[in-house]
Every structure is written in C-alpha cells, then in structure tokens.
Scaffold this active site. Structure first.
Site, PDB file in Angstrom:
ATOM      1  N   GLU A  76      -7.423   4.621   7.343  1.00 52.40           N
ATOM      2  CA  GLU A  76      -7.166   6.025   6.980  1.00 52.40           C
ATOM      3  C   GLU A  76      -8.338   6.596   6.195  1.00 52.40           C
ATOM      4  O   GLU A  76      -8.692   7.767   6.339  1.00 52.40           O
ATOM      5  CB  GLU A  76      -5.846   6.130   6.193  1.00 52.40           C
ATOM      6  CG  GLU A  76      -4.648   5.975   7.122  1.00 52.40           C
ATOM      7  CD  GLU A  76      -3.386   5.455   6.483  1.00 52.40           C
ATOM      8  OE1 GLU A  76      -3.270   5.482   5.242  1.00 52.40           O
ATOM      9  OE2 GLU A  76      -2.500   4.997   7.236  1.00 52.40           O
TER      10      GLU A  76
ATOM     11  N   GLY B 144       2.648  -1.074   4.386  1.00 53.25           N
ATOM     12  CA  GLY B 144       2.685   0.348   4.039  1.00 53.25           C
ATOM     13  C   GLY B 144       4.130   0.813   3.909  1.00 53.25           C
ATOM     14  O   GLY B 144       4.770   0.663   2.871  1.00 53.25           O
ATOM     15  N   GLY B 145       4.670   1.372   4.997  1.00 55.73           N
ATOM     16  CA  GLY B 145       6.001   1.975   4.981  1.00 55.73           C
ATOM     17  C   GLY B 145       7.071   1.081   4.355  1.00 55.73           C
ATOM     18  O   GLY B 145       7.878   1.537   3.538  1.00 55.73           O
TER      19      GLY B 145
ATOM     20  N   GLU C 130      -5.918  -5.021  10.312  1.00 52.85           N
ATOM     21  CA  GLU C 130      -4.933  -3.982  10.589  1.00 52.85           C
ATOM     22  C   GLU C 130      -5.331  -3.217  11.848  1.00 52.85           C
ATOM     23  O   GLU C 130      -6.150  -2.280  11.778  1.00 52.85           O
ATOM     24  CB  GLU C 130      -4.864  -2.988   9.429  1.00 52.85           C
ATOM     25  CG  GLU C 130      -4.426  -3.593   8.120  1.00 52.85           C
ATOM     26  CD  GLU C 130      -3.832  -2.532   7.201  1.00 52.85           C
ATOM     27  OE1 GLU C 130      -2.671  -2.684   6.825  1.00 52.85           O
ATOM     28  OE2 GLU C 130      -4.518  -1.543   6.892  1.00 52.85           O
TER      29      GLU C 130
ATOM     30  N   ASN D 157       0.872  -1.174   0.000  1.00 54.36           N
ATOM     31  CA  ASN D 157       0.000   0.000   0.000  1.00 54.36           C
ATOM     32  C   ASN D 157       0.909   1.223   0.000  1.00 54.36           C
ATOM     33  O   ASN D 157       1.445   1.605   1.035  1.00 54.36           O
ATOM     34  CB  ASN D 157      -0.896  -0.034   1.244  1.00 54.36           C
ATOM     35  CG  ASN D 157      -1.796   1.178   1.331  1.00 54.36           C
ATOM     36  OD1 ASN D 157      -1.869   1.974   0.389  1.00 54.36           O
ATOM     37  ND2 ASN D 157      -2.488   1.333   2.447  1.00 54.36           N
ATOM     38  N   TRP D 158       1.088   1.796  -1.185  1.00 53.78           N
ATOM     39  CA  TRP D 158       2.010   2.925  -1.305  1.00 53.78           C
ATOM     40  C   TRP D 158       1.415   4.220  -0.746  1.00 53.78           C
ATOM     41  O   TRP D 158       2.124   5.213  -0.620  1.00 53.78           O
ATOM     42  CB  TRP D 158       2.407   3.124  -2.775  1.00 53.78           C
ATOM     43  CG  TRP D 158       3.364   2.081  -3.281  1.00 53.78           C
ATOM     44  CD1 TRP D 158       4.040   1.149  -2.530  1.00 53.78           C
ATOM     45  CD2 TRP D 158       3.772   1.876  -4.644  1.00 53.78           C
ATOM     46  NE1 TRP D 158       4.832   0.382  -3.349  1.00 53.78           N
ATOM     47  CE2 TRP D 158       4.699   0.793  -4.644  1.00 53.78           C
ATOM     48  CE3 TRP D 158       3.455   2.491  -5.850  1.00 53.78           C
ATOM     49  CZ2 TRP D 158       5.292   0.333  -5.816  1.00 53.78           C
ATOM     50  CZ3 TRP D 158       4.053   2.020  -7.016  1.00 53.78           C
ATOM     51  CH2 TRP D 158       4.967   0.960  -6.994  1.00 53.78           C
ATOM     52  N   LYS D 159       0.135   4.232  -0.463  1.00 50.82           N
ATOM     53  CA  LYS D 159      -0.530   5.432   0.066  1.00 50.82           C
ATOM     54  C   LYS D 159      -0.212   6.640  -0.839  1.00 50.82           C
ATOM     55  O   LYS D 159      -0.143   6.488  -2.047  1.00 50.82           O
ATOM     56  CB  LYS D 159      -0.135   5.650   1.527  1.00 50.82           C
ATOM     57  CG  LYS D 159      -0.359   4.379   2.374  1.00 50.82           C
ATOM     58  CD  LYS D 159      -0.255   4.606   3.839  1.00 50.82           C
ATOM     59  CE  LYS D 159      -0.472   3.279   4.567  1.00 50.82           C
ATOM     60  NZ  LYS D 159      -0.503   3.380   6.001  1.00 50.82           N
TER      61      LYS D 159
ATOM     62  N   GLY E 245       1.738   2.287  10.902  1.00 47.91           N
ATOM     63  CA  GLY E 245       2.709   3.385  10.809  1.00 47.91           C
ATOM     64  C   GLY E 245       3.287   3.800  12.158  1.00 47.91           C
ATOM     65  O   GLY E 245       3.937   4.839  12.262  1.00 47.91           O
TER      66      GLY E 245
ATOM     67  N   SER F  31       2.852  -1.952  10.664  1.00 48.70           N
ATOM     68  CA  SER F  31       4.272  -1.944  11.029  1.00 48.70           C
ATOM     69  C   SER F  31       4.965  -3.282  10.803  1.00 48.70           C
ATOM     70  O   SER F  31       5.856  -3.671  11.558  1.00 48.70           O
ATOM     71  CB  SER F  31       4.464  -1.475  12.473  1.00 48.70           C
ATOM     72  OG  SER F  31       4.032  -0.143  12.606  1.00 48.70           O
TER      73      SER F  31
ATOM     74  N   HIS G 118      -9.922   0.767   4.453  1.00 47.91           N
ATOM     75  CA  HIS G 118      -8.693   1.105   5.184  1.00 47.91           C
ATOM     76  C   HIS G 118      -9.009   2.143   6.269  1.00 47.91           C
ATOM     77  O   HIS G 118      -9.795   3.066   6.035  1.00 47.91           O
ATOM     78  CB  HIS G 118      -7.630   1.639   4.209  1.00 47.91           C
ATOM     79  CG  HIS G 118      -6.274   1.692   4.844  1.00 47.91           C
ATOM     80  ND1 HIS G 118      -5.919   2.682   5.721  1.00 47.91           N
ATOM     81  CD2 HIS G 118      -5.201   0.866   4.756  1.00 47.91           C
ATOM     82  CE1 HIS G 118      -4.683   2.467   6.144  1.00 47.91           C
ATOM     83  NE2 HIS G 118      -4.221   1.363   5.567  1.00 47.91           N
TER      84      HIS G 118
END
Ligand code: PGA
Length: 250
Positions: free
Chosen positions: A95, A232-233, A165, A9-11, A171, A211, A93
């Site tokens: 977010e 993600g990150g 999640e 997930n590159w966001k 994150g 994470s 998601h």
C-alpha cells in the site's frame, strides 16, 4: 530456532478508545510462549497512548521518514518513534509502494536508517497478479530483496523479518494456497542462504500476509517455511486475531 511471529497491521483503522481496548486484550489474553512474538503496527497517533499499556507486545510504526529531522511536513522521524518506545517498523508494504509511490530507493533508505537506529524491521515484498500470471513472481520478489539488501551485512539482516504478501491476496478474501506460499517462502529462504549463510537463512522468520484468518491460518502455518503471519483485517478484533494466534501456537 527461529521465532514465530504474529504481526497486526491496523492500517488506518480504529478510534483511540478501540485501539487501547484491543491492545489491552492482546496484552493480557493472547496465548503466550517463549518462541512467539507479537508485533502491533498501530496508527502513529496512538503510539504514545499504547506505550503505557505496552506489556509483552512489541509496538511498531507503519511509517516514518528516513531523515534525522527537518522540513518534512507530515512525516515522523525515528527519534520521535523512540520517544514513543517504538522499536519496530513496517517497511515496503504494497500500500505504501502503490498508493504513496514509495520507490525501492526510499525503501532502501528506510531499511538502512532503521537498522542504524537499532530497530527491528518487518520488510514486505510480494507480486501483483499480472506478474504471477506471467510466472515472474519468484524473480520479482528476489529482485525486491536484492535491491534493498544488497549491501546489508548478515548481522544487520538478522534483525529483519521478511513478510511475503502477494498483492492480489491483500484485503481481497483470496489467499494464496499452500503450494504457492511454500514455493515463495522456500525461494526467499534460498535467496538468504545464497547471499548469507546457513545459520542466517535458518534463523530469519518469514511471514505470510494476505487475507489470513482463523479458518485458513492452520494450513498456512503448516507450510515448513512459514513462521507466522502479518494480519490486516483479521487483526481488528480480538476474537479473530486470537483465533489465528491459537493456530500459530499448535
Ligand atoms: P489483510 O492485510 O490481512 O487484510 O489481507 C494484510 C496486510 O496488508 O498486511
């Protein structure tokens, strides 16, 4: 046997050049196996460029609006995603739920719309720390599934992947421990078993996200009900994503 899945997930990250380079490296260098699928959820503005180098990767969109077309300024339709050769979407998601006020009702419409259009759905669920502290996390996540999938038949549900999640792990550098992860993943699989049947519950992939990195991936993936990760990150460099992919393969 259910699929193992690693999803990036590159966001709202990367330049076009960086995205293309990363995508090409993913495409040619990630470990390959018949039972592993890689999904890449890119910013939508890059999707047309990435489809050119798509190869073995499954290209996904982070968002769309569940109407055919019309006066929805700033939104993207499913047919526009089809034009970009996208066949997977990320829905629910945290977010999007929290920062963009996506309601269960909108999320349900998005799931319906994408399944009607033959898309693969990665559906995200997960609790806040306050809910976990009150020990209501299992019921909370079950309810997130119930409100969206109550009317969905097994044949459609089998096109979905569930991503658990915990919001407090996204994150934050703090991941859930193996016991917490397995407790939730087996509760989700049990919910599927009760609602559908043994084969549906055994065939749905359930991913962990929050994470996840090269250091903790091995222990996360060793949980019996974890079938991969939503990253993600650590999906923003080839090295860190590849490290996780290697842990999924062993
Ligand atoms: P993270 O994000 O790996 O950076 O915690 C996961 C996600 O939000 O999907």
């Amino acid at each position: 046997m259910r699929k193992k899945i690693l999803a990036a997930n590159w966001k709202m990250n990367l330049s076009l050049q960086e995205a293309k380079e990363l995508f090409m490296k993913y495409n040619s260098l990630l470990p390959q196996a018949d039972n592993i699928d890689y999904y890449i959820f890119s910013p939508s503005i890059f999707l047309h460029e990435l489809r050119v180098v798509k190869g073995k990767l499954i290209l996904g969109a982070q968002n769309f609006y569940p109407e055919k077309s019309g006066a929805f300024t700033g939104e993207i339709s499913i047919s526009q995603l089809i034009d970009a050769h996208v066949n997977a979407v990320l829905i629910g998601h945290s977010e999007r739920r929290m920062l963009f006020n996506e309601s269960d009702e909108l999320i349900k419409q998005k799931v319906d719309f994408s399944l009607q259009n033959g898309f693969n759905v990665i559906f995200c669920c997960g609790e806040s720390i306050e809910i976990r502290d009150k020990k209501e996390h299992i019921n909370f996540v079950r309810n997130q599934l119930e409100v969206v999938f109550s009317h969905i038949k097994a044949t459609d549900f089998s096109k979905c992947v569930i991503a658990y999640e915990p919001i407090w792990a996204i994150g934050s550098g703090r991941t859930a421990n193996e016991k917490e992860i397995e407790e939730m993943h087996s509760a989700i699989r049990n919910w599927i078993l009760k609602k559908y049947d043994v084969s549906t519950s055994q065939n749905i992939s359930i991913l962990y996200g929050g994470s996840c990195n090269g250091k903790n991936a091995k222990s996360i993936f060793s949980c019996p009900n974890v079938d991969g990760g939503l990253i993600g990150g650590a999906s923003l460099t080839f090295e860190s994503f590849n490290e996780i992919a290697n842990k999924l393969q062993v």
